[in-house]
Design a protein around this motif. Structure first.
Motif, short mmCIF file in Angstrom:
data_model
loop_
_atom_site.label_atom_id
_atom_site.label_comp_id
_atom_site.label_asym_id
_atom_site.label_seq_id
_atom_site.Cartn_x
_atom_site.Cartn_y
_atom_site.Cartn_z
N ASP A 196 0.87 -1.28 0.36
CA ASP A 196 -0.13 -0.05 0.18
C ASP A 196 0.72 1.75 0.00
N ALA A 197 2.08 1.33 0.70
CA ALA A 197 3.16 1.98 0.41
C ALA A 197 3.60 2.20 -0.20
N GLY A 198 4.25 1.97 -0.96
CA GLY A 198 5.07 1.85 -1.72
C GLY A 198 5.72 0.55 -2.36
N LEU B 14 16.63 -6.15 -3.25
CA LEU B 14 15.73 -5.72 -3.49
C LEU B 14 16.04 -4.20 -2.33
N VAL B 15 15.48 -3.19 -2.79
CA VAL B 15 15.16 -2.13 -2.07
C VAL B 15 13.79 -1.64 -2.32
N PHE B 16 13.10 -1.25 -0.96
CA PHE B 16 11.41 -0.63 -0.62
C PHE B 16 12.15 1.34 -1.79
N TYR B 17 10.93 1.22 -1.64
CA TYR B 17 10.73 2.97 -2.02
C TYR B 17 8.98 3.37 -1.90
N ARG B 18 9.06 4.42 -1.45
CA ARG B 18 7.66 5.20 -0.83
C ARG B 18 7.09 5.51 -1.96
N GLY B 19 5.62 5.32 -2.18
CA GLY B 19 5.01 5.96 -3.21
C GLY B 19 5.23 4.86 -4.46
N ARG B 20 4.84 5.92 -5.68
CA ARG B 20 4.54 4.77 -7.06
C ARG B 20 5.88 4.84 -7.67
N ALA B 21 5.89 4.14 -8.91
CA ALA B 21 7.61 3.92 -9.70
C ALA B 21 6.69 4.82 -10.63
N PRO B 22 7.84 5.72 -11.74
CA PRO B 22 9.32 6.22 -11.35
C PRO B 22 9.12 7.16 -10.10
#
Length: 184
Positions: free
Chosen positions: A93-95, A119-127
């Motif tokens: 939900d968060a990223g 893998l690395v976690f990103y907040r939000g949506r790509a890109p």
């Protein structure tokens, strides 16, 4: 002999000897934990919880784990982005979890047994996601014991994930430090 008690469920303590640490090698994760899980989905390990990583944010994972101070281990079924495709869904939900670098081959006695993806976690949506310090190592079977050779459906693909939060200098954050730096 004193025993250390860790809670793996709200009411059932796990008895461990003092100083016990769960730090398996990549090869041990593949051969002693992932292989038995793939062959029998009812297999469970004292130190590794079953979790759907698409339904849990990384900062909540330490509390879902059976044990761990700086890194946490989970069995997870790889979710497909599309029902008939091969792309893996790694969104929460968060990223989202974004693959980085090249997969590393894991050998046992010079035989390929698995692969490790970072893998690395990103907040939000790509890109436009914002990179965080949450890191995951995803282990999957490869070689003669891979999913393709075990005649399983692509939808039933178990992996083991090692999750941790880095601080500057590449060190891992102790669970007590997560209370201060909860989700950033």
């Amino acid at each position: 002999m004193e025993r250390l008690s860790c809670f793996n469920t709200p009411d059932a303590p796990m008895e461990l000897p003092p100083g016990f640490r769960f730090h398996p090698t990549d090869e041990e994760l593949i051969t002693h934990y992932l292989s038995p899980k793939v062959l029998d989905s009812r297999f469970s390990a004292e130190a590794i919880a079953d979790v759907d990583l698409n339904k849990v944010e990384p900062w909540d994972l330490p509390w879902k784990a059976k044990m761990g101070e700086k890194e946490w281990y989970f069995f997870c079924l790889r979710d497909r982005k599309y029902p008939t495709g091969l792309r893996t869904n790694r969104a929460t939900d968060a990223g989202y979890w974004k693959a980085t670098g090249k997969d590393k081959e894991i050998y046992r006695a010079r035989m390929l047994v698995g692969m490790k993806k970072t893998l690395v976690f990103y907040r939000g949506r790509a890109p436009r996601g914002e990179k965080t310090n949450w890191v995951m190592h995803e282990y999957r079977l490869e070689g003669k014991h891979s999913m393709q050779n075990l005649q399983k459906t692509a939808k039933n693909e178990w992996v083991i994930c090692r999750v941790f939060k880095k601080i500057s200098g590449g060190k891992k954050v102790h669970i007590s430090g997560l209370m201060r730096r909860l989700c950033c």
